[in-house]
Design an enzyme around this catalytic site. Structure first.
Site, PDB file in Angstrom:
ATOM      1  N   ARG A   7     -80.805 -11.093 102.100  1.00 32.85           N
ATOM      2  CA  ARG A   7     -79.293 -11.569 102.351  1.00 32.85           C
ATOM      3  C   ARG A   7     -78.900 -10.937 103.629  1.00 32.85           C
ATOM      4  NH1 ARG A   7     -76.128 -10.280  97.230  1.00 32.85           N
ATOM      5  NH2 ARG A   7     -77.110 -12.144  96.824  1.00 32.85           N
ATOM      6  N   ARG A  38     -71.372   0.672  90.703  1.00 37.81           N
ATOM      7  CA  ARG A  38     -71.631  -0.818  90.578  1.00 37.81           C
ATOM      8  C   ARG A  38     -71.302  -1.396  92.038  1.00 37.81           C
ATOM      9  NH1 ARG A  38     -73.035  -5.481  89.170  1.00 37.81           N
ATOM     10  NH2 ARG A  38     -72.743  -6.140  87.076  1.00 37.81           N
ATOM     11  N   LYS A  39     -71.472  -2.924  92.129  1.00 37.27           N
ATOM     12  CA  LYS A  39     -71.133  -3.536  93.241  1.00 37.27           C
ATOM     13  C   LYS A  39     -69.802  -3.166  93.746  1.00 37.27           C
ATOM     14  CE  LYS A  39     -71.929  -7.744  91.731  1.00 37.27           C
ATOM     15  NZ  LYS A  39     -71.848  -9.531  91.428  1.00 37.27           N
ATOM     16  N   GLY A  96     -73.398 -21.019  87.502  1.00 39.84           N
ATOM     17  CA  GLY A  96     -74.348 -21.214  86.488  1.00 39.84           C
ATOM     18  C   GLY A  96     -74.471 -20.552  85.149  1.00 39.84           C
ATOM     19  N   CYS A  98     -70.701 -16.176  90.037  1.00 34.06           N
ATOM     20  CA  CYS A  98     -71.044 -15.865  91.748  1.00 34.06           C
ATOM     21  C   CYS A  98     -70.408 -17.181  92.504  1.00 34.06           C
ATOM     22  CB  CYS A  98     -72.494 -15.912  91.938  1.00 34.06           C
ATOM     23  SG  CYS A  98     -73.340 -14.796  90.927  1.00 34.06           S
ATOM     24  N   GLY A  99     -70.186 -18.289  91.780  1.00 34.27           N
ATOM     25  CA  GLY A  99     -69.379 -19.463  92.386  1.00 34.27           C
ATOM     26  C   GLY A  99     -67.980 -19.441  92.082  1.00 34.27           C
TER      27      GLY A  99
END
Ligand SMILES: Cc1cc2nc3c(=O)[nH]c(=O)nc-3n(C[C@H](O)[C@H](O)[C@H](O)COP(=O)(O)OP(=O)(O)OC[C@H]3O[C@@H](n4cnc5c(N)ncnc54)[C@H](O)[C@@H]3O)c2cc1C
Ligand code: HEM
Ligand code: SF4
Length: 1007
Positions: free
Chosen positions: A562, A671-672, A936, A941-942
């Protein structure tokens, strides 16, 4: 009914008000209560005046009991009335309105209140030494709200101040004024600061710390004169040094207010002499607070004052008629932004039986001293640490034996600061082991029992506890303990209901402990040499994500990289290199992501060194784009070019990125962490899903309009769904914004939960501890007052910057009008040929710049007007159209099951198929703009929960078949009025999705 006895209280300060409150609770119907207060206000928390001066609190926030409270409880309150005489023979207190009208009128308004019991709670007043010039205008004391307001007014016009007195109060005043932009000097007669609470070494370290913050400190010297003509202008020290001063604060100690008592013939020494039941030499008259002298001691701190008030209420109410006040243990915390200092008990003990443990680290501003006798804590100084102070205070106050050898405690408390894991467990133990009736909030007298009751009734943040029982809403010093109680009891509450899952240390934390992710580079290079990816351990795979290198379960042996593009800014050279590498090592395509980054796939570990080398030649890297890092920083893709931006925010995003990259301060977050920094007014990024969102605003500062950002925190997708970021009520200037973001990340690093990864995002910290706590923590770390938020300037609508848009003209730019041209990349998947094509167009028609959007699309900027039509005729624009249908235009999609093992369906495939079908069905019809986002799985994430129509992939049974399906959500929104999407339909088979969505696409009102 027996006649009620009359209690008259003189003084409505901390002692008087606390006593009245306690007596009301203990014997509501036995007494008529009358209170005289010569200040014109209701009862306020005096110790918070320092916070008002520092700008941390507003005056309205420090009031304790509003005047309605007195009315409701049948208490007669004479505000602004000073008791001028006590007639002991007639048992009458005589009051005179203190500040209204002239003396004559005042006398005619004399008020007489008969008493059975009289309570003197007259406090003390500042001691003002006889320094020449002390009466000049511009010389202040700091005791009352009026003093504070006057000081604040003077500070607005002043540039420099001198504070005489380096005790607790003087330093708080000095730091408050310094935080308001004044140059401040402190003059202290003693050899070191806070001589009552510190030993010489601690005093000197404190001095260094304050000097680092910008204060000038002069110790062991005195002010000989205050100079000025008509108004203070300077202060002269003993040795002739002159210090400029537009204002002077005298903070040289206090003197008890005893005149009333003395004139009434009561026994008075330094204070009004009282016995163990707070009774004066007249059995009907009592004295509490700073005016009282008990066993030869007068106090100047609030805790003894409160203890005395409680004992007296017990005695008078008959609840504990023989209650005794035996003196107080003194502990105090310096309320100075940027410095953690607590001192308790006897810190200068020379007792041969005491053990003294000292650890001094002057360069880092830390000092720790414990004085222990017979295993019990006699005193302590803790400078530069906070958590341990709270725990030690518990032992100090309770007098309980320390739980182990002092050195062990020492070590354990040291570790707490470093490992929140251990810290939490230990804090949990102390929180659990406290007796139920232990008072936790001293300002509002709230016990552990009451707080735990609130937590069990559903209060899951410090703010919520405050709302339920007021705990933590006073001076705030108990908030740490509230956090521990929450961590312990809320966790138990949740655990009992089984909702939290595993609360032991999570796997990733152990991996990080073993080795920092960034330190995995040699391991990557080793695997690159051998190519033996099968030998990678689970820990290796996780750690490699710190370098942006992702092992993909669905494509074993083939990796994903990425690549970071701050605010989505790229260029033709970079596009060509990424395309070339993807051709050479991959399968001829890349993915554009919802965070404006580019992902390459299908290369092996052997290829990695060459890929990195080539990327770095064009200024690209993949560092810290995965796992517990600050991910790629997003922003308006047209930063610097958009016609409707308040300002170009991309320099801030770049500055913040360079602060966090390669910096191990930020590589071990719980975490992120997602950040968006934008100056665009048209909501082109989904700011409310971010851990930090900086959005454009302005403030009037120093008479000028200053552009900057309002700060939002704690937004998220995934980990339980969309939580919109909360406004922090902070405005930050552009030049300070990157540093502020870094400070917020540090708070998350230090306080975020490291237990379950599903409950680790910043949103949960905010949920547990509240926005108020978070802001205070930020304030404390920021070191100067935070500005409150500026106006919300963002418009209501959202834009995607696609199509042909005129760019803003910079002042003085008289060249041809430039345009940006946004191209749709369906579901973000782009071939390498298309990438090279975009690079060619960007160079041929523009200046080579390329921008990436959070909708997974591309913008080519800087196209002169006369080149537009040639550009739009280019064949590539048939594949990447500039005028797609509204349906395709708003389509965003997560990775899906090609490359994501969480995915339940092939998102990109289905999304495209359904969109094309909807396009076909609605051809020729007018469709209002909309977004369709597909994820999904619930990880989101979308970003399906911020779309007009959100789709979340799932599987469903039709007859005896399991088929791909999706849940449908509607009307989610980010931006100034965020909205979590509503569930509309469940388990719609993907084959039927077009049928289900068609009416929504046509008729769903867009909010
Ligand atoms: C800026 C500041 C910061 C402080 N910070 C801290 C801290 O961090 N920790 C700590 O422990 N302590 C702190 N203190 C000290 C703390 O505020 C005092 O210990 C506490 O207020 C004492 O309570 P009291 O009721 O005895 O006096 P006060 O709170 O001063 O109340 C006395 C009241 O009686 C009124 N009064 C006096 N005479 C009469 C009369 N004849 N008739 C009617 N009314 C009368 C006065 O106007 C006053 O309102 C601070 C003090 C100040 C000024
Ligand atoms: C193998 C599994 C996963 C894949 C392939 C994947 C893929 C992606 C991609 C490509 C992005 C854009 C990232 C960027 O550009 O920086 C993203 C963002 C995101 N992902 Fe995932 N992800 C995975 C797992 C998860 C999980 C487990 C969660 C949450 C529990 C999650 C939540 C998110 C969120 C919230 C975003 C941020 C979106 C934004 O703010 O733009 N993802 N994901
Ligand atoms: S939303 Fe789920 S399926 Fe889609 S990429 Fe994220 S984790 Fe994978």
């Amino acid at each position: 009914m027996a006649k009620r006895e009359a209690v008259v209280v003189v003084g409505n300060g901390m002692a008087g008000a606390r006593f009245v409150q306690a007596l009301t609770e203990k014997a509501r119907d036995r007494f008529t209560i009358t209170v005289f207060g010569d200040e014109p206000y209701g009862n306020y928390n005096r110790i918070l005046l320092s916070s008002v001066l520092a700008g941390v609190k507003q005056p309205v926030e420090i009031f304790l009991n509003p005047t309605e409270w007195y009315e409701k409880n049948g208490i007669r309150l004479h505000l602004g009335v000073r008791v001028v005489r006590i007639d002991r023979d007639r048992r009458v207190a005589v009051g005179q309105p203190a500040r209204h009208g002239d003396a004559e009128a005042g006398r005619s308004l004399l008020l007489e209140e008969p008493y059975d019991y009289l309570v003197l709670a007259t406090g003390s007043r500042p001691f003002v030494p006889t320094i020449p010039g002390k009466d000049l205008p511009g010389v202040f004391v700091f005791r009352t709200l009026d003093d504070c307001v006057a000081l604040l007014e003077a500070a607005e016009r002043a540039e420099c101040a001198v504070v005489i007195g380096g005790g607790l109060l003087g330093l708080e005043a000095a730091r408050g004024l310094h935080g308001r932009g004044l140059k401040v000097s402190v003059v202290e007669i003693a050899p070191h600061l806070m001589v009552q609470q510190l030993d010489p070494l601690a005093g000197r370290i404190l001095q260094q710390q304050l000097e680092k913050l910008g204060l000038r400190i002069f110790v062991q010297t005195q002010v000989s004169r205050i100079l000025g003509e008509g108004r203070v202008q300077a202060v002269e020290l003993q040795d002739g040094t002159l210090l400029d001063a537009d204002l002077v604060v005298i903070s040289c100690g206090i003197r008890p207010n005893v005149e009333l008592a003395r004139e009434a013939g009561l026994a008075v020494q330094r204070g009004i002499v009282v016995d163990d039941q707070l009774r004066t030499s007249d059995p009907a008259i009592f004295a509490i607070g700073e005016c009282a002298e008990h066993r030869g001691v007068t106090y100047g701190l609030v805790e003894p004052v409160y203890e005395q008030a409680e004992v007296l209420a017990d005695v008078l109410s008959g609840v504990r008629p023989h209650a005794c006040y035996a003196g107080s243990k003194l502990a105090t915390t310096l309320k100075v932004i940027g410095i953690d200092l607590t001192s308790m008990g006897d810190v200068k003990s020379s007792d041969a039986d005491s053990q003294v443990f000292v650890e001094a680290d002057p360069p880092n501003g830390r000092y720790r001293k414990l004085v222990v006798k017979d295993g019990r804590l006699q005193g302590a100084i803790l400078l530069g640490e906070k958590e341990s102070a709270q725990k030690l205070l518990l032992y100090f106050r309770s007098g309980e034996k320390l739980p182990g050898h002092p050195l062990e405690i020492w070590y354990r408390f040291s570790r707490d600061g470093e490992s929140s894991e251990d810290g939490q467990q230990d804090a949990g133990l102390s929180a659990a082991s406290l007796p139920d009736d232990q008072q936790i909030c001293n300002c509002h007298r709230v016990s552990k029992r009451e707080i735990v009751r609130c937590i069990r009734a559903g209060a899951t943040s410090i703010e919520a506890i405050g709302q339920a029982c007021k705990a933590g809403t006073g001076c705030g010093s108990c908030q740490g303990m509230l956090g521990h109680l929450l961590a312990h009891y809320a966790r138990h509450a949740v655990q009992q209901s089984g909702a939290l899952g595993d609360t032991t240390q999570n796997k990733v934390e152990l991996i990080k402990r073993e080795k920092d992710g960034l330190d995995s580079l040699p391991d990557i290079l080793r695997y690159a040499r051998t190519g033996n990816w099968e030998e990678m351990t689970e820990a290796d795979k996780q750690r490699f994500k710190w370098h942006g290198l992702f092992f993909r379960i669905p494509t074993p042996g083939y990796f994903m990289l990425r690549i970071r593009h701050t605010c989505g800014q790229s260029n033709a050279r970079q596009f060509r290199v990424i395309a070339e590498l993807s051709d050479k090592f991959g399968k001829g395509f890349c993915d554009l992501t919802t965070r404006q980054q580019i992902q390459m796939r299908w290369f092996t570990i052997r290829d990695v060194p060459e890929i990195w080398a080539r990327l770095s030649e064009v200024g690209l890297n993949s560092k810290q784009t995965g796992m517990d890092n600050v991910r790629g920083v997003c922003g308006c893709p047209l930063s610097g070019l958009a016609p409707h931006e308040l300002f170009d925010a991309s320099p801030v995003a770049r500055e913040f990125t360079s602060l966090i990259l390669d910096n191990k301060e930020f590589t071990n977050l719980p975490r992120k962490f997602n950040v968006t920094i934008t100056g665009c007014l048209e909501n082109c990024c989904h700011t409310e899903t971010q851990d930090i969102a900086l959005v454009p605003s302005y403030r009037e500062l120093d008479g000028q309009q200053v552009f900057g950002f309002n700060v939002f925190v704690g937004g998220k997708q995934g980990s339980g769904g969309y939580t919109p970021a909360k406004p922090l009520d902070v405005f930050v200037r552009r030049e300070e914004a990157a540093r502020l973001c870094a400070e917020i990340v540090r708070i998350f690093r230090d306080h975020g939960s490291r237990e379950s990864r599903t409950r680790a995002r910043l949103a949960f910290l905010l949920q547990d501890r509240g926005v108020r706590w978070f802001r205070q923590e930020l304030q404390a770390r920021w070191g100067k007052p935070l500005f409150s938020a500026g106006p919300e300037l963002r418009k209501k609508h959202h834009t995607d910057h696609l199509g042909i848009q005129p760019q803003k003209r910079k002042p003085g730019d008289y060249g041809p009008q430039l345009f940006s041209v946004g191209l749709l990349v369906p579901v973000g998947r782009i071939t390498t040929d298309q990438m090279r094509g975009v690079a060619d167009l960007a160079e041929r028609y523009g200046n080579g710049e390329i921008r990436l959007t959070v909708q997974q699309n591309i913008i080519i900027p800087n196209i002169p007007e006369d080149r537009l039509s040639a550009l739009t005729d280019e064949p590539l624009l048939k594949e990447l159209p500039i005028d797609p249908s509204p349906i395709l235009r708003g389509l965003v999609c997560c990775t899906g099951n090609d490359y994501c093992h969480f995915a339940l369906i092939d998102t990109k495939g289905w999304a495209l198929q359904v969109a094309r079908e909807l396009e076909r069905r609605t051809q020729g019809q007018k469709i209002a703009p909309l977004t369709i986002h597909m994820s999904g799985c619930p990880a989101g994430c979308g970003l399906h929960q911020v779309a007009t129509i959100g789709l979340q992939g799932c599987r469903t049974r039709i007859g005896d078949q399991i088929v791909d399906a999706a849940h449908v959500y509607i009307n989610g929104k980010s931006g100034p009025q965020p909205q979590i999407a509503t569930d509309a339909m469940y388990d719609v088979p993907c084959e039927k999705l077009a049928d289900a969505l068609e009416p929504l696409v046509r008729y769903l009102p867009r909010s």
